[in-house]
Design an enzyme around this catalytic site. Structure first.
Site, PDB file in Angstrom:
ATOM      1  N   ASN A 123      -1.285  -8.293   2.958  1.00 39.53           N
ATOM      2  CA  ASN A 123      -0.177  -8.845   3.747  1.00 39.53           C
ATOM      3  C   ASN A 123       0.800  -7.785   4.230  1.00 39.53           C
ATOM      4  OD1 ASN A 123      -0.373 -11.646   4.119  1.00 39.53           O
ATOM      5  ND2 ASN A 123       0.078 -12.023   1.959  1.00 39.53           N
ATOM      6  N   HIS A 178      -0.258 -15.664   9.828  1.00 42.21           N
ATOM      7  CA  HIS A 178      -0.302 -16.094   8.423  1.00 42.21           C
ATOM      8  C   HIS A 178       1.078 -15.751   7.861  1.00 42.21           C
ATOM      9  CE1 HIS A 178      -1.332 -16.704   4.273  1.00 42.21           C
ATOM     10  NE2 HIS A 178      -1.062 -15.454   3.973  1.00 42.21           N
TER      11      HIS A 178
HETATM   12  N1  LIG Z   1      -3.842 -13.154   3.435  1.00 41.36           N
HETATM   13  C1  LIG Z   1      -3.603 -14.046   2.480  1.00 41.36           C
HETATM   14  O1  LIG Z   1      -3.781 -15.250   2.699  1.00 41.36           O
HETATM   15  C2  LIG Z   1      -3.125 -13.560   1.149  1.00 41.36           C
HETATM   16  C3  LIG Z   1      -2.994 -14.434   0.050  1.00 41.36           C
HETATM   17  C4  LIG Z   1      -2.618 -13.913  -1.173  1.00 41.36           C
HETATM   18  C5  LIG Z   1      -2.332 -12.559  -1.296  1.00 41.36           C
HETATM   19  N2  LIG Z   1      -2.438 -11.766  -0.207  1.00 41.36           N
HETATM   20  C6  LIG Z   1      -2.142 -10.336  -0.259  1.00 41.36           C
HETATM   21  O2  LIG Z   1      -3.236  -9.663  -0.875  1.00 41.36           O
HETATM   22  C7  LIG Z   1      -2.756  -8.432  -1.428  1.00 41.36           C
HETATM   23  C8  LIG Z   1      -3.217  -8.338  -2.867  1.00 41.36           C
HETATM   24  O3  LIG Z   1      -2.564  -9.326  -3.656  1.00 41.36           O
HETATM   25  P1  LIG Z   1      -2.643  -9.234  -5.252  1.00 41.36           P
HETATM   26  O4  LIG Z   1      -1.933 -10.391  -5.810  1.00 41.36           O
HETATM   27  O5  LIG Z   1      -4.016  -8.934  -5.672  1.00 41.36           O
HETATM   28  O6  LIG Z   1      -1.743  -7.905  -5.467  1.00 41.36           O
HETATM   29  P2  LIG Z   1      -1.740  -6.954  -6.726  1.00 41.36           P
HETATM   30  O7  LIG Z   1      -0.445  -6.191  -6.680  1.00 41.36           O
HETATM   31  O8  LIG Z   1      -2.090  -7.736  -7.963  1.00 41.36           O
HETATM   32  O9  LIG Z   1      -2.971  -5.958  -6.478  1.00 41.36           O
HETATM   33  C9  LIG Z   1      -3.014  -4.991  -5.476  1.00 41.36           C
HETATM   34  C10 LIG Z   1      -3.995  -3.921  -5.925  1.00 41.36           C
HETATM   35  O10 LIG Z   1      -4.094  -2.958  -4.875  1.00 41.36           O
HETATM   36  C11 LIG Z   1      -4.210  -1.683  -5.483  1.00 41.36           C
HETATM   37  N3  LIG Z   1      -3.810  -0.656  -4.523  1.00 41.36           N
HETATM   38  C12 LIG Z   1      -2.593  -0.482  -3.961  1.00 41.36           C
HETATM   39  N4  LIG Z   1      -2.600   0.572  -3.133  1.00 41.36           N
HETATM   40  C13 LIG Z   1      -3.866   1.073  -3.159  1.00 41.36           C
HETATM   41  C14 LIG Z   1      -4.508   2.160  -2.501  1.00 41.36           C
HETATM   42  N5  LIG Z   1      -3.843   2.949  -1.637  1.00 41.36           N
HETATM   43  N6  LIG Z   1      -5.815   2.376  -2.776  1.00 41.36           N
HETATM   44  C15 LIG Z   1      -6.490   1.590  -3.638  1.00 41.36           C
HETATM   45  N7  LIG Z   1      -5.922   0.553  -4.294  1.00 41.36           N
HETATM   46  C16 LIG Z   1      -4.631   0.291  -4.047  1.00 41.36           C
HETATM   47  C17 LIG Z   1      -3.279  -1.756  -6.684  1.00 41.36           C
HETATM   48  O11 LIG Z   1      -3.574  -0.755  -7.650  1.00 41.36           O
HETATM   49  C18 LIG Z   1      -3.547  -3.165  -7.178  1.00 41.36           C
HETATM   50  O12 LIG Z   1      -4.581  -3.209  -8.158  1.00 41.36           O
HETATM   51  C19 LIG Z   1      -1.241  -8.464  -1.259  1.00 41.36           C
HETATM   52  O13 LIG Z   1      -0.897  -7.756  -0.098  1.00 41.36           O
HETATM   53  C20 LIG Z   1      -0.945  -9.946  -1.084  1.00 41.36           C
HETATM   54  O14 LIG Z   1       0.262 -10.222  -0.420  1.00 41.36           O
HETATM   55  C21 LIG Z   1      -2.827 -12.225   0.994  1.00 41.36           C
END
Ligand SMILES: NC(=O)c1ccc[n+]([C@@H]2O[C@H](COP(=O)([O-])OP(=O)(O)OC[C@H]3O[C@@H](n4cnc5c(N)ncnc54)[C@H](O)[C@@H]3O)[C@@H](O)[C@H]2O)c1
Length: 306
Positions: A123, A178
Site C-alpha cells: 500500500n 484501493h
Molecule cells: N492491497 C491490499 O488490499 C492490502 C491489504 C492488506 C495489506 N496491504 C499492504 O500489504 C503490505 C504488507 O502488509 P503486512 O501486514 O504483511 O505488513 P508487515 O509489516 O507485517 O510485513 C511487511 C514485510 O515486508 C518486509 N519488508 C519491508 N521492506 C522490505 C524490503 N525492502 N525488502 C524485503 N522485505 C521488506 C518486512 O521485513 C516485513 O516482513 C502493507 O503495505 C499493507 O498495507 C495491502
C-alpha cells in the site's frame, strides 16, 4: 513448465499468501524474500514442516533474487503495517516507507532478468503499482495491483448479508482507488439475478449505507488485529492462479487505463500475459465522475511520490 511463484515481503500478508499457496499446491517452486532474514527463514522452515502432512510438494528457495529470473509471478507484500496503527491514519501513511522499499526491491527484480507478471499488494497499492512498473521497466500489462478485488469482495459480503445469500451469488464491482476515494458502482451490482438498484428501491435498502459498510470492512479487521491478511491474501492468490492457468477471468484489479493515465481498479481480463483485455462498463454519469475524482487523487499522490 513448472509453476514458479515468488513472494517478496513475508509479513502478515506475504506469509499468509505463501501458506495458502503451499497448502493447496498452487506452485511447484516458491521463492520467499524478506529483509528480515530470521523471519523469512523461520517461515520457510515452518512451511516445510507442513509438507509431510500435505498432499502436495513445493520447492522453497529463500532470499535469492536470482531465482526470480524464470518465475511466472512475483508478489510484492513489502510494507510496514505498524505505521497504519495510529488515529486518522490511512493507507498513505505507509507511502514514504513502501516507496523506499520499492526503490530497493524493484532494481533487484529487474537485475534478476525477471520477465513475468508482478502482482502488487503493498500500500497505497495503486501508487506503488505505478512505481513498480516505472522502476522495473516491465510492460504495463504485466504489472497488476490487487486493487479493489478485495473491496469488491467486501461489498459482496455486505450485500450477501443483507439479502441472505452466498457472497458468490453477488456480482459487481468497487472501482477506483484501493482507498478512501473508491466507490461501489451500483449500476454493475446484481443479486437474486436482478439489478440491486431495482431491489433496493423495492425493499427500501440504503445503498450508500452498504457502500460505507463495505468501505469500512478493512478498518474493522485492522482494529481487531492490527493487520489484515486472509481477505487480501485470498484475493492475491486468486489473481496468481488466474495468471498461472491463463484463465482469462474478468477481475477488478489495478491496471493502467490510458484514458485516466493512471493505475486504478477497473475490471479487466487477466490471463498468462497479465492484463490481456480491458473491459468497458456502462457507468452512470455520477459513477464516471466518482471514477474521475478517484483517478485524479491517485495521479496527484503518484506525482508527489516521484
Ligand atoms: N492491497 C491490499 O488490499 C492490502 C491489504 C492488506 C495489506 N496491504 C499492504 O500489504 C503490505 C504488507 O502488509 P503486512 O501486514 O504483511 O505488513 P508487515 O509489516 O507485517 O510485513 C511487511 C514485510 O515486508 C518486509 N519488508 C519491508 N521492506 C522490505 C524490503 N525492502 N525488502 C524485503 N522485505 C521488506 C518486512 O521485513 C516485513 O516482513 C502493507 O503495505 C499493507 O498495507 C495491502
Amino acid at each position: 513448465m513448472s509453476r514458479k511463484v515468488a513472494v517478496i515481503g513475508m509479513g502478515h500478508v506475504g506469509s499468509t499468501v505463501a501458506h495458502y499457496i503451499v497448502a493447496n499446491g498452487f506452485a511447484d517452486d516458491l521463492v520467499l524474500i524478506d529483509s528480515n532474514e530470521d523471519k523469512v527463514n523461520a517461515d520457510a522452515l515452518d512451511l516445510k514442516d507442513a509438507m509431510p502432512n500435505l498432499p502436495y510438494h513445493t520447492n522453497i528457495v529463500v532470499n535469492d533474487y536470482s531465482a526470480l529470473k524464470d518465475a511466472e509471478v512475483v508478489v510484492s507484500a513489502v510494507g510496514n503495517i505498524k505505521l497504519q496503527d495510529q488515529p486518522q491514519a490511512d493507507r498513505f501513511v505507509e507511502l514514504p516507507f513502501t516507496r523506499d522499499a520499492v526503490k530497493d526491491v524493484a532494481p533487484k527484480i529487474k537485475a534478476s532478468g525477471f520477465s513475468g507478471k508482478l502482482v502488487v499488494i503493498s500500500n497505497p497499492v495503486d501508487v506503488i503499482t505505478s512505481l513498480y512498473q516505472k522502476l522495473t521497466g516491465l510492460p504495463k500489462n504485466q504489472v497488476i495491483g490487487t486493487g479493489t478485488l478485495l473491496d469488491s469482495a467486501r461489498m459482496k459480503r455486505v450485500v450477501a448479508d443483507k439479502f441472505n445469500v452466498d457472497p458468490r451469488s453477488v456480482s459487481g464491482y468497487n472501482l477506483g482507488e484501493h482507498g478512501n476515494s473508491q466507490f461501489t458502482a451500483w449500476s454493475t451490482v446484481r443479486v437474486l439475478d436482478q439489478p440491486i438498484t431495482k431491489l433496493a428501491a423495492e425493499r427500501n435498502i440504503d445503498l450508500p449505507e452498504l457502500d460505507k459498510e463495505s468501505k469500512l470492512g478493512g478498518w474493522y479487521v485492522f482494529k481487531g488485529k492490527k493487520y489484515t491478511s486472509y481477505g487480501v491474501a485470498t484475493a492475491a492468490v486468486r489473481l496468481v492462479n488466474v495468471i498461472l492457468s491463463d484463465a482469462r477471468t474478468e477481475l477488478p484489479v489495478s491496471n493502467f487505463r490510458e484514458e485516466y493515465d493512471v493505475y486504478l481498479s477497473y475490471p479487466a481480463i487477466v490471463g498468462r500475459q497479465g492484463i490481456v483485455e480491458q473491459s468497458q462498463l456502462d457507468l452512470t454519469e455520477e459513477e464516471l465522475q466518482k471514477l474521475q475524482n478517484s483517478a485524479n487523487f491517485i495521479k496527484q499522490k503518484y506525482n508527489e511520490s516521484l
